[in-house]
Design an enzyme around this catalytic site. Structure first.
Site, PDB file in Angstrom:
ATOM      1  N   ASP A  26      -3.071   1.077   7.672  1.00 46.35           N
ATOM      2  CA  ASP A  26      -1.838   1.851   7.532  1.00 46.35           C
ATOM      3  C   ASP A  26      -0.724   1.375   8.467  1.00 46.35           C
ATOM      4  O   ASP A  26       0.060   2.171   9.000  1.00 46.35           O
ATOM      5  CB  ASP A  26      -2.110   3.357   7.760  1.00 46.35           C
ATOM      6  CG  ASP A  26      -3.076   3.897   6.711  1.00 46.35           C
ATOM      7  OD1 ASP A  26      -3.083   3.388   5.583  1.00 46.35           O
ATOM      8  OD2 ASP A  26      -3.831   4.841   7.039  1.00 46.35           O
ATOM      9  N   ASN A  81       0.865  -1.182   0.000  1.00 44.28           N
ATOM     10  CA  ASN A  81       0.000   0.000   0.000  1.00 44.28           C
ATOM     11  C   ASN A  81       0.903   1.234   0.000  1.00 44.28           C
ATOM     12  O   ASN A  81       2.030   1.184   0.485  1.00 44.28           O
ATOM     13  CB  ASN A  81      -0.896   0.012   1.238  1.00 44.28           C
ATOM     14  CG  ASN A  81      -1.805   1.229   1.284  1.00 44.28           C
ATOM     15  OD1 ASN A  81      -2.402   1.609   0.273  1.00 44.28           O
ATOM     16  ND2 ASN A  81      -1.904   1.862   2.443  1.00 44.28           N
ATOM     17  N   HIS A 111       0.996   5.167   1.394  1.00 42.52           N
ATOM     18  CA  HIS A 111       0.315   6.065   2.328  1.00 42.52           C
ATOM     19  C   HIS A 111       1.001   7.428   2.276  1.00 42.52           C
ATOM     20  O   HIS A 111       2.239   7.511   2.326  1.00 42.52           O
ATOM     21  CB  HIS A 111       0.373   5.488   3.743  1.00 42.52           C
ATOM     22  CG  HIS A 111      -0.341   6.353   4.729  1.00 42.52           C
ATOM     23  ND1 HIS A 111      -1.720   6.451   4.766  1.00 42.52           N
ATOM     24  CD2 HIS A 111       0.125   7.171   5.693  1.00 42.52           C
ATOM     25  CE1 HIS A 111      -2.057   7.311   5.708  1.00 42.52           C
ATOM     26  NE2 HIS A 111      -0.965   7.755   6.290  1.00 42.52           N
TER      27      HIS A 111
HETATM   28  C1  GRF Z   1      -2.488   8.832  -2.773  1.00 40.42           C
HETATM   29  O1  GRF Z   1      -2.174  10.003  -2.089  1.00 40.42           O
HETATM   30  C2  GRF Z   1      -2.153   7.622  -1.944  1.00 40.42           C
HETATM   31  O2  GRF Z   1      -1.047   7.811  -1.123  1.00 40.42           O
HETATM   32  C3  GRF Z   1      -3.384   7.448  -1.104  1.00 40.42           C
HETATM   33  O3  GRF Z   1      -4.438   7.774  -1.968  1.00 40.42           O
HETATM   34  C4  GRF Z   1      -3.991   8.671  -2.961  1.00 40.42           C
HETATM   35  C5  GRF Z   1      -4.316   8.057  -4.280  1.00 40.42           C
HETATM   36  O4  GRF Z   1      -4.023   8.902  -5.353  1.00 40.42           O
HETATM   37  N1  GRF Z   1      -3.434   6.119  -0.554  1.00 40.42           N
HETATM   38  P1  GRF Z   1      -3.963   8.312  -6.802  1.00 40.42           P
HETATM   39  O5  GRF Z   1      -5.330   7.690  -7.104  1.00 40.42           O
HETATM   40  O6  GRF Z   1      -2.857   7.314  -6.888  1.00 40.42           O
HETATM   41  O7  GRF Z   1      -3.717   9.501  -7.699  1.00 40.42           O
END
Ligand code: GRF
Length: 227
Positions: free
Chosen positions: A148, A110, A112
């Site tokens: 997370d 994931n 974050h």
């Molecule tokens: C990103 O900021 C990611 O860290 C979080 O959700 C957002 C997704 O953005 N988990 P994207 O769809 O990849 O543009």
């Protein structure tokens, strides 16, 4: 070299997904994006993935009501059908059950938008500013049952500027995200990351350096560690 078959799970615009797709075009990149899967058929990222020639699928969570596990079993069926080795969550906005997390233990990443374990959850940039931190960033981690959390594979940090608002800060963190997610996936897919006692141990000094991105440590624009 057999490339790892990766599914990217998205809910929205998919900019991290796009960064992974771009990286995976490299002939020597150890993973291929075999599937982009969304819990929403209208996710903007799906159209982008299709344009890039990637197979896409949607399993609408809304169709399953509160049946979280049946929703996940439907996703699992799709992942099985495509012979997926690794899952990358990239802005996938559904909490996952322990069943699904256990099914993908050590094989699901994931991203974050904060330096974990600080600022878990949503609205990380506003909270980082409110806390007055001087350094902020993003983390790629293996997914564990608790939201997370899980062994950290890669992190990227940037300096917080005095005139930052959540938007300007978030934009710079997003650039970092796009840099570290492909690196983290590459390291994991190449088998260079081992999980020991809940922590990631990298194989080789080069991998350790790659997993750390601190572009403006010496002043804006001065890159110290990245690909
Ligand atoms: C990103 O900021 C990611 O860290 C979080 O959700 C957002 C997704 O953005 N988990 P994207 O769809 O990849 O543009």
């Amino acid at each position: 070299m057999k490339k790892a078959r990766v599914a990217v799970l998205i809910s929205g615009r998919g900019s991290n997904m796009a960064a992974l797709i771009d990286a995976a075009k490299g002939a020597y990149y150890p993973a291929e994006i075999a599937l982009v899967l969304s819990n929403r058929g209208d996710a903007a990222g799906l159209a982008h993935a299709r344009m890039a020639g990637i197979t896409t699928a949607a399993v609408e969570h809304a169709a399953y009501g509160h049946e979280r596990e049946s929703f996940e079993r439907a996703m699992q069926d799709v992942l099985d059908r495509h012979g997926i080795d690794l899952v990358c969550l990239a802005g996938f906005m559904r909490l996952l059950t322990t069943w699904f997390v256990a099914r993908w233990e050590g094989r699901m990443l994931n991203i974050h938008p904060a330096l974990l374990p600080a600022f878990k959850g949503l609205d990380t940039h506003r909270r980082a500013l409110a806390a007055g931190v001087k350094i902020h960033g993003a983390s790629v981690h293996f997914v564990a049952a608790e939201m997370d959390s899980g062994p950290i594979v890669a992190q990227g940090a940037i300096a917080v500027r005095e005139d930052d608002d959540a938007q300007t800060l978030g934009a710079r963190v997003l650039e970092i995200e796009h840099r570290i997610y492909p690196i983290a996936l590459g390291l994991v897919a190449a088998g260079r990351v081992r999980i020991t006692a809940g922590r990631c141990v990298m194989e080789g000094a080069a991998s350790v350096g790659q997993a750390l991105s601190v572009p403006d440590a010496q002043g804006a624009g001065n890159t110290t560690q990245h690909r």
